[in-house]
Design an enzyme around this catalytic site. Sequence first.
Site, PDB file in Angstrom:
ATOM      1  N   SER A   1     -10.116  -0.373   7.102  1.00 20.39           N
ATOM      2  CA  SER A   1      -9.559  -0.161   5.762  1.00 20.39           C
ATOM      3  C   SER A   1      -8.899  -1.375   5.119  1.00 20.39           C
ATOM      4  O   SER A   1      -8.510  -1.322   3.960  1.00 20.39           O
ATOM      5  CB  SER A   1      -8.559   0.997   5.782  1.00 20.39           C
ATOM      6  OG  SER A   1      -9.233   2.202   6.002  1.00 20.39           O
TER       7      SER A   1
ATOM      8  N   SER B   1      -9.699   2.191   2.920  1.00 18.48           N
ATOM      9  CA  SER B   1      -8.800   2.898   2.023  1.00 18.48           C
ATOM     10  C   SER B   1      -7.839   1.967   1.264  1.00 18.48           C
ATOM     11  O   SER B   1      -7.200   2.367   0.311  1.00 18.48           O
ATOM     12  CB  SER B   1      -7.980   3.906   2.833  1.00 18.48           C
ATOM     13  OG  SER B   1      -7.188   3.240   3.810  1.00 18.48           O
TER      14      SER B   1
ATOM     15  N   LYS C   1       0.840  -1.205   0.000  1.00 19.24           N
ATOM     16  CA  LYS C   1       0.000   0.000   0.000  1.00 19.24           C
ATOM     17  C   LYS C   1       0.872   1.251   0.000  1.00 19.24           C
ATOM     18  O   LYS C   1       1.923   1.275   0.650  1.00 19.24           O
ATOM     19  CB  LYS C   1      -0.924  -0.026   1.227  1.00 19.24           C
ATOM     20  CG  LYS C   1      -1.987   1.071   1.233  1.00 19.24           C
ATOM     21  CD  LYS C   1      -2.923   0.904   2.421  1.00 19.24           C
ATOM     22  CE  LYS C   1      -3.944   2.023   2.505  1.00 19.24           C
ATOM     23  NZ  LYS C   1      -4.848   1.857   3.659  1.00 19.24           N
TER      24      LYS C   1
END
Length: 485
Positions: free
Chosen positions: A178, A154, A79
């Site tokens: 997330s 996210s 990420k």
Amino acid sequence: MSLFEHKLSELKSMLHKKEISVTDLVDESYKRIHEVDGKVQAFLALDEERARSYAKELDEAIGTRDEFGLLFGMPIGVKDNIVTKDLRTTCASKILENFDPIYDATVVQKLRRAEAVTIGKMNMDEFAMGSSNENSAYKVTKNPWNLNTVPGGSSGGSAAAVAAGEVPFTLGSDTGGSIRQPASFCGVVGLKPTYGRVSRFGLVAFASSLDQIGPITRNVEDNAYLLQSISGVDTMDATSANVDVPDFLSSLTGDVKGLKIAVPKEYLGEGVDEEVRQSVMEALKVLEGLGATWEEVSLPHSKYALAAYYLLSSSEASSNLSRFDGIRYGHRSDNAENLVDLYKQTREEGFGDEVKRRIMLGTFALSSGYYDAYYKKAQKVRTLIKKDFEDVFEKYDVIIGPTTPTPAFKVGEKTADPLTMYVNDILTIPVNLAGVPGISVPCGLSKGLPLGLQIIGKHFDESTVYRVAHAFEQATEHHKARPEL
């Protein structure tokens, strides 16, 4: 059949028998990215040259040494809020569009020690603030199951890439759901570890008391391999816990006889789709058939979790994001005439609307005259929520409910109404406030879109969470479903 349909343990066996090479795995990953990422938009940066070079190095090691890393040769996506040396890290924000870190996050160092191959950086909501991946400054990631729907957020890029078969595993971060919410929307397995289980050093902070890095994979066994590789205390992170890291893989026995499950009535109440509720009830029947028992319980303060979370996380964000000032790194406004202008204009140009919204909310909650009424009260509510979990865990081994109240929604459907968007995390947020571990595993489809089952455990008891998740997975076929891209 894609190589990534095989489990990690099978791929390792194939590598050591020289039936495949690390180069084959890396080739497979980039080939698939070039085929489908134009539609899915999961990656922000690729590290192709270094990945291919490292793959050759690992291939040469096969047959020349006896010991290999736990993730030897496995392609992985990271990420974009986890810093990677000499590989751009933007947090999907314009304010960091030219930021090339000079060091690796602890988890990235651990991936390297485990001999995984970093393929690239994953798209996300800007600074991890969002539930749909529509807050990225660069692109909107799409859900591989239906390109008109969101992948969640996210860590939407991380979940979408695994679902689309671009990489077999990714790392995400979870502040209020997330990892688990996008894992649910994309039909993959996502774990938020206990707060402190994994080092946060090198994770760009959103809300420091809530953020936790965790693995996203196609199956539970692979998830346990990845957590095994990144767990442990870290001298660079004072919030990482000095507790033993058990052998998570040894808990994957398939045996849940005598296990006691709590099902909070608040998690199956108003706002939860009937099909979502039904999929949870069917999952409980499966676990009953394996010898577990379940009872309905109450987590009475969970109704306050959403309000407490947005006050606390925004307050911490307001403090953490004050470092982005145009002075030391990242975007710097060209139009400023003095220092105050430089701060204002850099932040005005660099931050997106959602980040600004949360900074404003957090600054207000921390301001003189409002601190006691908002921030302090939210901290007290957090303590009550944590106590609710502790009370339930005195009698039960795990808590089970849906991961999200609905399947994935359409792109653009909720962007105009931030409050409606925030409600998507209503079932995942309490887990972060309490600091306990939670996993989302696929448990069915609704109108062709995946649904997730959330399994929550006691502090530092990921082993039991994995045991239940693995037993459920082995007794069902949900994890084998794939999107048609």
